[in-house]
Design a protein around this motif. Structure first.
Motif, mmCIF file in Angstrom:
data_model
loop_
_atom_site.group_PDB
_atom_site.id
_atom_site.type_symbol
_atom_site.label_atom_id
_atom_site.label_comp_id
_atom_site.label_asym_id
_atom_site.label_seq_id
_atom_site.Cartn_x
_atom_site.Cartn_y
_atom_site.Cartn_z
ATOM 1 N N LEU A 185 0.849 -1.183 0.000
ATOM 2 C CA LEU A 185 0.000 0.000 0.000
ATOM 3 C C LEU A 185 0.885 1.233 0.000
ATOM 4 O O LEU A 185 1.727 1.397 0.884
ATOM 5 N N ASP A 186 0.709 2.091 -0.981
ATOM 6 C CA ASP A 186 1.528 3.297 -1.129
ATOM 7 C C ASP A 186 0.621 4.514 -0.946
ATOM 8 O O ASP A 186 -0.126 4.893 -1.852
ATOM 9 N N GLY A 187 0.671 5.114 0.230
ATOM 10 C CA GLY A 187 -0.196 6.242 0.530
ATOM 11 C C GLY A 187 0.285 7.538 -0.089
ATOM 12 O O GLY A 187 1.446 7.683 -0.461
ATOM 13 N N HIS A 188 -0.621 8.501 -0.204
ATOM 14 C CA HIS A 188 -0.268 9.848 -0.639
ATOM 15 C C HIS A 188 -1.172 10.839 0.086
ATOM 16 O O HIS A 188 -2.283 10.504 0.504
ATOM 17 N N ASN A 189 -0.660 12.046 0.268
ATOM 18 C CA ASN A 189 -1.372 13.073 1.035
ATOM 19 C C ASN A 189 -1.629 12.602 2.466
ATOM 20 O O ASN A 189 -2.671 12.871 3.053
ATOM 21 N N GLY A 190 -0.660 11.873 3.010
ATOM 22 C CA GLY A 190 -0.790 11.306 4.351
ATOM 23 C C GLY A 190 -0.848 9.797 4.313
ATOM 24 O O GLY A 190 -0.953 9.181 3.257
ATOM 25 N N SER A 232 -6.643 11.694 2.581
ATOM 26 C CA SER A 232 -5.523 10.933 2.032
ATOM 27 C C SER A 232 -6.035 9.815 1.134
ATOM 28 O O SER A 232 -7.217 9.473 1.131
ATOM 29 N N GLY A 233 -5.129 9.245 0.367
ATOM 30 C CA GLY A 233 -5.468 8.133 -0.507
ATOM 31 C C GLY A 233 -4.338 7.125 -0.528
ATOM 32 O O GLY A 233 -3.262 7.359 0.038
ATOM 33 N N THR A 234 -4.575 6.002 -1.188
ATOM 34 C CA THR A 234 -3.534 4.984 -1.258
ATOM 35 C C THR A 234 -3.717 4.100 -2.484
ATOM 36 O O THR A 234 -4.841 3.877 -2.937
ATOM 37 N N THR A 235 -2.617 3.634 -3.024
ATOM 38 C CA THR A 235 -2.667 2.533 -3.967
ATOM 39 C C THR A 235 -2.830 1.253 -3.156
ATOM 40 O O THR A 235 -2.597 1.235 -1.939
ATOM 41 N N ALA A 236 -3.227 0.181 -3.795
ATOM 42 C CA ALA A 236 -3.349 -1.104 -3.097
ATOM 43 C C ALA A 236 -3.149 -2.225 -4.101
ATOM 44 O O ALA A 236 -3.882 -2.325 -5.076
ATOM 45 N N CYS A 249 -2.493 12.127 -10.227
ATOM 46 C CA CYS A 249 -2.001 11.526 -11.475
ATOM 47 C C CYS A 249 -2.445 10.070 -11.625
ATOM 48 O O CYS A 249 -2.172 9.443 -12.639
ATOM 49 N N LEU A 250 -3.129 9.522 -10.616
ATOM 50 C CA LEU A 250 -3.676 8.171 -10.686
ATOM 51 C C LEU A 250 -5.157 8.244 -11.015
ATOM 52 O O LEU A 250 -5.845 9.183 -10.617
ATOM 53 N N SER A 251 -5.668 7.247 -11.711
ATOM 54 C CA SER A 251 -7.084 7.217 -12.048
ATOM 55 C C SER A 251 -7.888 6.326 -11.111
ATOM 56 O O SER A 251 -9.113 6.388 -11.100
ATOM 57 N N ARG A 252 -7.207 5.488 -10.336
ATOM 58 C CA ARG A 252 -7.896 4.624 -9.385
ATOM 59 C C ARG A 252 -7.104 4.579 -8.083
ATOM 60 O O ARG A 252 -5.869 4.494 -8.093
ATOM 61 N N SER A 253 -7.812 4.643 -6.982
ATOM 62 C CA SER A 253 -7.172 4.565 -5.671
ATOM 63 C C SER A 253 -8.249 4.325 -4.637
ATOM 64 O O SER A 253 -9.443 4.359 -4.921
ATOM 65 N N ILE A 254 -7.829 4.095 -3.400
ATOM 66 C CA ILE A 254 -8.735 4.040 -2.256
ATOM 67 C C ILE A 254 -8.569 5.341 -1.478
ATOM 68 O O ILE A 254 -7.447 5.765 -1.186
ATOM 69 N N GLY A 255 -9.694 5.969 -1.134
ATOM 70 C CA GLY A 255 -9.647 7.260 -0.439
ATOM 71 C C GLY A 255 -9.777 8.412 -1.421
ATOM 72 O O GLY A 255 -10.580 8.378 -2.345
ATOM 73 N N ASP A 256 -8.992 9.482 -1.200
ATOM 74 C CA ASP A 256 -8.951 10.642 -2.104
ATOM 75 C C ASP A 256 -10.341 11.249 -2.298
ATOM 76 O O ASP A 256 -10.759 11.532 -3.421
ATOM 77 N N MET A 257 -11.056 11.495 -1.204
ATOM 78 C CA MET A 257 -12.406 12.028 -1.311
ATOM 79 C C MET A 257 -12.433 13.468 -1.826
ATOM 80 O O MET A 257 -13.475 13.961 -2.245
ATOM 81 N N ASP A 258 -11.288 14.140 -1.836
ATOM 82 C CA ASP A 258 -11.235 15.541 -2.258
ATOM 83 C C ASP A 258 -10.885 15.719 -3.726
ATOM 84 O O ASP A 258 -10.742 16.852 -4.190
#
Length: 426
Positions: free
Chosen positions: A76-81, A135-139, A216-225
């Motif tokens: 899991l690679d998080g971004h924005n926290g 925040s969001g994350t790849t998975a 820059c990602l089109s799919r992730s978990i989170g990123d509600m903003d």
């Protein structure tokens, strides 16, 4: 009735009937072939503290039954926290398991798993967004049950397979807008905008991003903003390894920004899994330096009685021709499975690369048991089959599959670009 002496038993063995000890030994050997040895190693270097991983080798389809065990690995690679990565690490597996009906045998369970992964990803995203964090994350989530490997992924973390003979194959698809034309079309079709960051003077810099939000990602978990155009629906692929086994490498983009899939596989061939993971990280740092969090898990899936766990170096290039992905035949799958496994072919059992799942959703649920209450696979609300849509079915009976409630169906439609532009999805 007269008793049978030892001599009689010996004569029966000489005439071709196997002794009980021989049968038990053969059964044990078959069990080793059915349940491979899974060895793994993990290595990481932290830059921002937003990479996390999950390793569970003692999961059970049936609680209390060791014979139903399977393993789970995730990067899991998080971004924005790091909140989304931590929440996903702690909850995704439970959400996936809760979407699979009880009482399935192993074959049915494996058939249900790809759709359960879709439901688990969507539910994890929905539950995390309720927390109001941005925040969001790849998975990249990998399930190993026997020789069957099922991978679900959003974002740009990646899983590759280095099979016997040296053929390297991708089990995931990168969801970077810069590199994925299909995802760019999906985002724009659903009302989003794709473009680079504009600076003073009208110049554009950096990778392609989705606006609003600029991810820059089109799919992730989170990123509600960042808008509803960024979806949590994963790419899913399920394969069956041959009895020769293979090596899986799961890593965050800190690895893949520095190394190609082939470079990563080549850098660690011949090493046991633990050393291999360290070697991949070291090679990435040597090529690019520590510019991002860098995490790598290496898993060797091999025969239980095999002394060397890692894939061997390919002897000749023509060996690659005999080691290819091939879809399962629907005519005689069991017979073909034995044949393909014997010659070292990786069987492709399932692949779903698009967020557009409507073609496979059962819409006609007029069948027996329609008066019974069911549970939404995502939000767990009580529903009736007449009101909802099945995500996946392990059999021909649609009422035995998990369902989506109306609200979750509407959200899925928004993810697939089926809502009118400008309509806000709650």
């Amino acid at each position: 009735m007269a008793g049978r002496g030892v001599g009689d038993g010996e004569r029966r063995c000489h005439h071709g009937t196997a002794s009980l000890a021989s049968l038990i030994d053969e059964e044990a050997k078959m069990e080793k072939m059915e349940r491979p040895r899974v060895r793994y190693g993990c290595a990481a270097q932290s830059k921002k503290g937003e990479d996390y991983f999950l390793i569970r080798t003692n999961c059970q389809r049936v609680p209390g039954s060791p014979s139903s065990s399977f393993s789970v690995f995730a990067v899991l690679d998080g971004h924005n926290g790091n909140a989304a990565a931590i929440y996903t690490r702690d909850n995704l597996l439970n959400h996936v398991m809760s979407a699979i009906p009880e009482g399935l045998d192993r074959e049915e369970w494996l058939q249900a798993l790809p759709r359960a992964l879709v439901a688990g990803f969507v539910k994890t995203d929905k539950e995390f967004q309720r927390k109001g964090q941005t925040s969001g994350t790849t998975a990249t989530f990998v399930v190993i049950d026997g020789w069957t490997v099922t991978v679900a992924s959003v974002g740009d973390s990646r899983c590759i397979l280095d099979a016997q003979g040296g053929l390297v194959s991708a089990l995931t698809v990168d969801h970077r807008l810069e590199e994925n034309d299909e995802e760019r079309k999906r985002v724009t079709a659903s009302g989003g905008e794709v473009g680079r960051l504009s600076i003073a003077g009208g110049s554009e810099i950096g990778p392609l991003r989705c606006w609003p939000g600029g991810l820059c990602l089109s799919r992730s978990i989170g990123d509600m903003d960042v808008g509803e155009f960024i979806v949590p629906v994963p790419y899913v692929k399920q394969v069956k390894l041959p009895n020769a086994g293979g090596r899986l490498i799961i890593a965050s983009d800190g690895i893949w920004d520095a190394l190609t899939s082939e470079m990563a596989a080549n850098s660690c061939r011949g090493l046991p899994a633990e050393l291999a993971a360290r070697q991949v990280v070291q090679e990435a740092l040597r090529m690019r330096g520590l510019k991002d969090d860098t995490t790598c898990i290496v898993i060797d899936v091999t025969q239980a009685d095999r002394s060397e766990p890692s894939p061997a170096m390919p002897k000749k290039t023509n060996k690659l021709k005999s080691l290819i992905f091939r879809k399962m035949s629907k005519d005689s799958p069991k017979k073909l499975t034995k044949k393909l496994s014997a010659v070292g072919i990786v069987e492709e059992l399932f692949e779903e690369g698009s967020a557009m799942l409507a073609e496979r959703l059962g819409k006609d649920l007029l069948a027996a048991k329609t008066s019974n209450m069911f549970t939404c696979a995502v939000c767990q609300a009580d529903i009736t089959p007449r009101e909802n849509v099945s995500i996946f079915s392990t059999k021909s009976l649609p009422w035995e599959a998990p369902f989506l409630c109306t609200d979750c169906c509407n959200k899925k439609d928004a993810m697939e670009g089926k809502r009118p532009s400008g309509v806000k999805v709650l």
